[in-house]
Design an enzyme around this catalytic site. Structure first.
Site, PDB file in Angstrom:
ATOM      1  N   CYS A 263       0.282   2.729  -4.533  1.00 41.73           N
ATOM      2  CA  CYS A 263      -0.479   3.898  -4.971  1.00 41.73           C
ATOM      3  C   CYS A 263       0.264   5.198  -4.687  1.00 41.73           C
ATOM      4  O   CYS A 263       1.005   5.311  -3.706  1.00 41.73           O
ATOM      5  CB  CYS A 263      -1.846   3.918  -4.283  1.00 41.73           C
ATOM      6  SG  CYS A 263      -2.957   2.628  -4.858  1.00 41.73           S
TER       7      CYS A 263
ATOM      8  N   HIS B  69       0.821  -1.214   0.000  1.00 39.51           N
ATOM      9  CA  HIS B  69       0.000   0.000   0.000  1.00 39.51           C
ATOM     10  C   HIS B  69       0.856   1.266   0.000  1.00 39.51           C
ATOM     11  O   HIS B  69       1.959   1.298   0.563  1.00 39.51           O
ATOM     12  CB  HIS B  69      -0.895   0.028   1.239  1.00 39.51           C
ATOM     13  CG  HIS B  69      -2.120  -0.831   1.129  1.00 39.51           C
ATOM     14  ND1 HIS B  69      -3.071  -0.643   0.149  1.00 39.51           N
ATOM     15  CD2 HIS B  69      -2.560  -1.866   1.892  1.00 39.51           C
ATOM     16  CE1 HIS B  69      -4.040  -1.529   0.306  1.00 39.51           C
ATOM     17  NE2 HIS B  69      -3.758  -2.285   1.345  1.00 39.51           N
TER      18      HIS B  69
END
Length: 326
Positions: free
Chosen positions: A136, A90
């Site tokens: 991301c 993440h």
């Protein structure tokens, strides 16, 4: 051609097991890349440090452990060495001024673009440090690095790539797509992390730095401990050898694909695209060509949402061979 020295790597895969933020393909990404590093690029497996949040793993990918591994690699580096850091997991934006980028360790101790810049500044002259971030908002993860392929880069025409005999062909996914196809964004909102950290510190503040410093002390990102003036002055101290391959632009999200029925088949879309390009192109390939072709792979995958890989480095490194393969 300059002599290539040692090849060192740190590979981090975070699936965030037993959390609401569970991913499925991050372990597979770094295990597959480890095999490619050894079999194609000549890395010694003893010089590859692997951190995964997997039961039985000797070292878990906490914030402090990731930074220790990176600093150890840089400490061992000499002129001519090739350093490689692959992160699959993440990412987020810090919520601070200018929405700085960060990757998320399993204990939610941010590793920010400022931390990465400090590490890159320590790389010895004549050594290269390549970072591949499949997370991301990873565009710009090396602070103050020059954009080679990114938001301002004109999208290449497919026929231009097809002029190269080694262009990447992508199968028609609609013919083989499973009805249970799964794709998840590799992004945790800043507000979600702030809420989680506040539940641990019991401090009523929206300043995430306060929570980070309370929980992690000196092991928190320097972004939260250095005065803003010092952060503004942080810049490359010498000829910059940092090279960033990011899975998406700073305003985009990377995808974790598959894994509902068979976790062994799950993967990060960007890591997978890089592996496809390397498999289809056996000859040495430049950083710029590698990222351009990975863009093409993702553009032709109907299941991947908007995700445009980027390259940030010096002009010279953009044309250099990926991981100095000669």
């Amino acid at each position: 051609m300059e002599k290539v020295g040692k090849k060192l790597a740190v590979l981090v895969g975070c699936n965030y097991e037993n959390t609401p933020y569970r991913l499925h393909g991050c372990h597979n990404d770094v295990l597959a890349m480890r095999d490619v590093l050894v079999n194609r690029f000549g890395f010694d497996s003893q010089h590859i440090e692997l951190l995964m949040d997997k039961s039985g793993s000797p070292v878990m990918p906490t914030g402090i452990n990731i930074k220790k591994a990176l600093n150890k690699m840089v400490d061992e580096a000499e002129e001519g060495d090739v350093l490689y850091f692959h992160f699959s997991g993440h990412g987020t934006l810090t919520g601070k001024k200018n929405q700085e980028e960060a990757i998320i360790s399993i204990d939610f101790n941010y590793i920010t673009n400022v931390d990465i810049r400090k590490i890159v500044n320590r790389v010895p002259q004549g050594a290269t440090f390549t970072i591949l971030s499949d997370s991301c908002h990873s565009g710009g993860l090396i602070d103050k690095e020059k954009e080679q392929i990114g938001p301002s880069h004109h999208k290449p025409k497919n026929q231009e790539l097809e002029k190269n005999n080694n262009y990447v062909s992508v199968p028609n996914k609609s013919e083989s797509a499973s009805k249970s196809y799964y794709s998840k964004s590799k992004f945790i909102p800043h507000e979600t992390i702030l809420e989680h950290l506040a539940s641990l510190t019991n401090i009523n503040t929206l300043n995430i730095g306060t929570h980070m410093l309370q929980l992690f002390g000196n092991d928190a990102s320097v972004m939260f401990s250095l005065p803003q003036l010092e952060l503004d002055l942080l810049k490359p101290l010498k000829q910059d050898e940092g090279i960033l391959l990011s899975g998406c632009q700073a305003n985009e999200e990377c995808q974790d694909v598959g894994g509902i029925e068979n976790e062994n088949q799950a993967y990060g879309a960007f890591s997978h695209a890089i592996l496809i390009v390397l498999e289809k192109n056996c000859d040495p390939i430049s950083y710029k060509e590698l990222v351009m072709k990975s863009r093409y792979v993702l553009e032709n995958d109907e299941h991947i949402k908007t995700q445009h890989p980027c390259l940030y480095c010096s002009d010279e490194n953009a044309q250099a061979l990926f991981l100095s393969q000669g």
